[in-house]
Scaffold this active site. Structure first.
Site, PDB file in Angstrom:
ATOM      1  N   ASN A   9       0.877  -1.172   0.000  1.00 29.17           N
ATOM      2  CA  ASN A   9       0.000   0.000   0.000  1.00 29.17           C
ATOM      3  C   ASN A   9       0.911   1.217   0.000  1.00 29.17           C
ATOM      4  O   ASN A   9       1.478   1.568   1.031  1.00 29.17           O
ATOM      5  CB  ASN A   9      -0.888  -0.025   1.254  1.00 29.17           C
ATOM      6  CG  ASN A   9      -1.685   1.261   1.430  1.00 29.17           C
ATOM      7  OD1 ASN A   9      -1.793   2.064   0.507  1.00 29.17           O
ATOM      8  ND2 ASN A   9      -2.247   1.448   2.623  1.00 29.17           N
ATOM      9  N   TRP A  10       1.070   1.810  -1.174  1.00 23.70           N
ATOM     10  CA  TRP A  10       2.039   2.901  -1.302  1.00 23.70           C
ATOM     11  C   TRP A  10       1.548   4.202  -0.658  1.00 23.70           C
ATOM     12  O   TRP A  10       2.336   5.127  -0.472  1.00 23.70           O
ATOM     13  CB  TRP A  10       2.350   3.148  -2.780  1.00 23.70           C
ATOM     14  CG  TRP A  10       3.177   2.068  -3.419  1.00 23.70           C
ATOM     15  CD1 TRP A  10       3.538   0.855  -2.889  1.00 23.70           C
ATOM     16  CD2 TRP A  10       3.769   2.117  -4.725  1.00 23.70           C
ATOM     17  NE1 TRP A  10       4.308   0.152  -3.784  1.00 23.70           N
ATOM     18  CE2 TRP A  10       4.464   0.896  -4.928  1.00 23.70           C
ATOM     19  CE3 TRP A  10       3.762   3.049  -5.763  1.00 23.70           C
ATOM     20  CZ2 TRP A  10       5.154   0.611  -6.107  1.00 23.70           C
ATOM     21  CZ3 TRP A  10       4.451   2.765  -6.933  1.00 23.70           C
ATOM     22  CH2 TRP A  10       5.140   1.560  -7.093  1.00 23.70           C
ATOM     23  N   LYS A  11       0.249   4.283  -0.382  1.00 22.90           N
ATOM     24  CA  LYS A  11      -0.333   5.514   0.190  1.00 22.90           C
ATOM     25  C   LYS A  11      -0.023   6.714  -0.724  1.00 22.90           C
ATOM     26  O   LYS A  11       0.047   6.547  -1.932  1.00 22.90           O
ATOM     27  CB  LYS A  11       0.150   5.713   1.623  1.00 22.90           C
ATOM     28  CG  LYS A  11      -0.062   4.460   2.475  1.00 22.90           C
ATOM     29  CD  LYS A  11       0.084   4.692   3.943  1.00 22.90           C
ATOM     30  CE  LYS A  11      -0.164   3.370   4.679  1.00 22.90           C
ATOM     31  NZ  LYS A  11      -0.228   3.513   6.117  1.00 22.90           N
ATOM     32  N   HIS A  96      -9.593   1.610   4.275  1.00 17.47           N
ATOM     33  CA  HIS A  96      -8.359   1.768   5.057  1.00 17.47           C
ATOM     34  C   HIS A  96      -8.637   2.721   6.220  1.00 17.47           C
ATOM     35  O   HIS A  96      -9.406   3.672   6.090  1.00 17.47           O
ATOM     36  CB  HIS A  96      -7.235   2.309   4.167  1.00 17.47           C
ATOM     37  CG  HIS A  96      -5.911   2.255   4.847  1.00 17.47           C
ATOM     38  ND1 HIS A  96      -5.511   3.200   5.758  1.00 17.47           N
ATOM     39  CD2 HIS A  96      -4.920   1.328   4.784  1.00 17.47           C
ATOM     40  CE1 HIS A  96      -4.314   2.861   6.212  1.00 17.47           C
ATOM     41  NE2 HIS A  96      -3.931   1.733   5.642  1.00 17.47           N
ATOM     42  N   GLU A  98      -7.046   5.099   7.387  1.00 10.49           N
ATOM     43  CA  GLU A  98      -6.790   6.513   7.073  1.00 10.49           C
ATOM     44  C   GLU A  98      -7.962   7.125   6.317  1.00 10.49           C
ATOM     45  O   GLU A  98      -8.268   8.308   6.473  1.00 10.49           O
ATOM     46  CB  GLU A  98      -5.466   6.639   6.289  1.00 10.49           C
ATOM     47  CG  GLU A  98      -4.273   6.382   7.195  1.00 10.49           C
ATOM     48  CD  GLU A  98      -3.068   5.750   6.513  1.00 10.49           C
ATOM     49  OE1 GLU A  98      -2.953   5.808   5.275  1.00 10.49           O
ATOM     50  OE2 GLU A  98      -2.223   5.182   7.249  1.00 10.49           O
ATOM     51  N   GLU A 168      -5.850  -4.449  10.338  1.00 15.37           N
ATOM     52  CA  GLU A 168      -4.784  -3.478  10.596  1.00 15.37           C
ATOM     53  C   GLU A 168      -5.101  -2.703  11.873  1.00 15.37           C
ATOM     54  O   GLU A 168      -5.867  -1.737  11.835  1.00 15.37           O
ATOM     55  CB  GLU A 168      -4.681  -2.490   9.435  1.00 15.37           C
ATOM     56  CG  GLU A 168      -4.380  -3.148   8.110  1.00 15.37           C
ATOM     57  CD  GLU A 168      -3.777  -2.165   7.116  1.00 15.37           C
ATOM     58  OE1 GLU A 168      -2.642  -2.387   6.712  1.00 15.37           O
ATOM     59  OE2 GLU A 168      -4.429  -1.164   6.786  1.00 15.37           O
ATOM     60  N   GLY A 174       2.185   2.471  10.759  1.00 16.90           N
ATOM     61  CA  GLY A 174       3.185   3.524  10.611  1.00 16.90           C
ATOM     62  C   GLY A 174       3.828   3.945  11.921  1.00 16.90           C
ATOM     63  O   GLY A 174       4.532   4.956  11.982  1.00 16.90           O
ATOM     64  N   SER A 214       3.037  -1.928  10.473  1.00 17.47           N
ATOM     65  CA  SER A 214       4.473  -2.043  10.753  1.00 17.47           C
ATOM     66  C   SER A 214       5.018  -3.445  10.509  1.00 17.47           C
ATOM     67  O   SER A 214       5.880  -3.924  11.246  1.00 17.47           O
ATOM     68  CB  SER A 214       4.780  -1.568  12.173  1.00 17.47           C
ATOM     69  OG  SER A 214       4.407  -0.201  12.322  1.00 17.47           O
ATOM     70  N   GLY A 235       2.668  -1.056   4.269  1.00 22.32           N
ATOM     71  CA  GLY A 235       2.757   0.369   3.957  1.00 22.32           C
ATOM     72  C   GLY A 235       4.203   0.789   3.735  1.00 22.32           C
ATOM     73  O   GLY A 235       4.773   0.580   2.660  1.00 22.32           O
ATOM     74  N   GLY A 236       4.811   1.345   4.760  1.00 23.52           N
ATOM     75  CA  GLY A 236       6.163   1.903   4.658  1.00 23.52           C
ATOM     76  C   GLY A 236       7.177   0.975   3.991  1.00 23.52           C
ATOM     77  O   GLY A 236       7.944   1.404   3.121  1.00 23.52           O
TER      78      GLY A 236
HETATM   79  P1  PGA Z   1       2.571   0.404   7.672  1.00 25.79           P
HETATM   80  O1  PGA Z   1       1.138   0.631   6.986  1.00 25.79           O
HETATM   81  O2  PGA Z   1       3.096  -0.898   7.126  1.00 25.79           O
HETATM   82  O3  PGA Z   1       3.408   1.586   7.231  1.00 25.79           O
HETATM   83  O4  PGA Z   1       2.353   0.362   9.133  1.00 25.79           O
HETATM   84  C1  PGA Z   1       0.265  -0.437   6.740  1.00 25.79           C
HETATM   85  C2  PGA Z   1      -1.004   0.098   6.120  1.00 25.79           C
HETATM   86  O5  PGA Z   1      -1.489   1.149   6.555  1.00 25.79           O
HETATM   87  O6  PGA Z   1      -1.551  -0.511   5.189  1.00 25.79           O
END
Ligand code: PGA
Length: 251
Positions: A9-11, A96, A98, A168, A174, A214, A235-236
């Protein structure tokens, strides 16, 4: 039998040229690695078309990070599920945390998005998860069950079978703070039991439930070794090919 999946998930990261370069690198790495799981990258809308042109879709799936809750029309700035599918994308992340937190997405809007995604042949990666206060006050199982029930239990068993879930915990996204493999397993087993209660054991056993928050090369193997953890939403660590591949190769 359910699939193991690692999805990036590149966001809201990378320009188009940076994203195309990363996608190409990931596609080549996945091809060389021949992994034991399905691999998908979910990119910003602007990247979908050019990325679709440089990846090998036989080894790497492509997804969007969202889609609109309306079919088409006067919704300035929105991107429909049909538009996403027309780029060559096969997946879409929906719900998601967010999006729920910063853009006010509710179960009601998510039901519309899921229906449109499915109608356009996209696989929804449907996200659920509790916030820190809910983890601490012990309501996390109910909170997550409610998200699954409200967002998805209007679906027929056949359509539910097309959904990928991603648990999640919001407090782990994050933050560098990962749920322990035991916490993840407990929640995934709980989610599977909730699905079994509605659709039966067979549907529940066939549903892929990914862990997100994470996840990194150093903890992926322990998480993925749990019987109910079927992969990760990353994500990251999806923004660096080596880190992402370290997770993919944890299977
Ligand atoms: P993260 O994000 O791996 O940076 O914690 C995961 C996500 O929000 O899909």
């Amino acid at each position: 039998m359910r699939k193991n999946i690692v999805a990036g998930n590149w966001k809201m990261n990378t320009t188009v040229s940076e994203g195309v370069a990363l996608a190409k690198e990931v596609s080549e790495a996945v091809k060389a690695a021949n992994p034991k799981c399905e691999v998908v990258i979910c990119t910003p809308f602007t990247h979908l078309c050019p990325v679709a042109g440089v990846i090998d879709t036989a080894v790497l799936g492509l997804g969007a990070e969202n889609c609109a809750d309306h079919e088409k029309g006067a919704y300035t700035g929105e991107v429909s599920a049909a538009m996403v599918a027309s780029t060559g994308a096969t997946h879409v992340i929906l719900g998601h945390s967010e999006r729920r937190q910063y853009y006010g997405e509710t179960s009601e809007t998510l039901r519309e998005k899921v229906a449109l995604a499915l109608a356009n042949g996209l696989t929804p990666i449907f996200c659920i998860g509790e916030v820190l206060a809910e983890r601490e006050n012990g309501t996390f199982n109910e909170v997550v069950a409610k998200q699954v029930e409200e967002g998805l239990f209007n679906l027929s068993a056949e359509d539910f079978g097309k959904i990928v879930l991603a648990y999640e915990p919001v407090w782990a996204i994050g933050t560098g703070k990962t749920a322990t493999a035991e916490q993840a397993e407990d929640m995934h087993a709980w989610i599977r039991s909730v699905i079994a209660g509605k659709y039966g054991k067979e549907v529940a056993e066939n549903t892929s439930i990914l862990y997100g928050g994470s996840c990194k090369p150093s903890n992926a193997a322990e998480l993925f070794a749990k019987p109910d953890v079927d992969g990760g939403l990353i994500g990251g660590a999806a923004l660096k090919c080596a880190d992402f591949m370290g997770i993919v190769n944890a299977f």
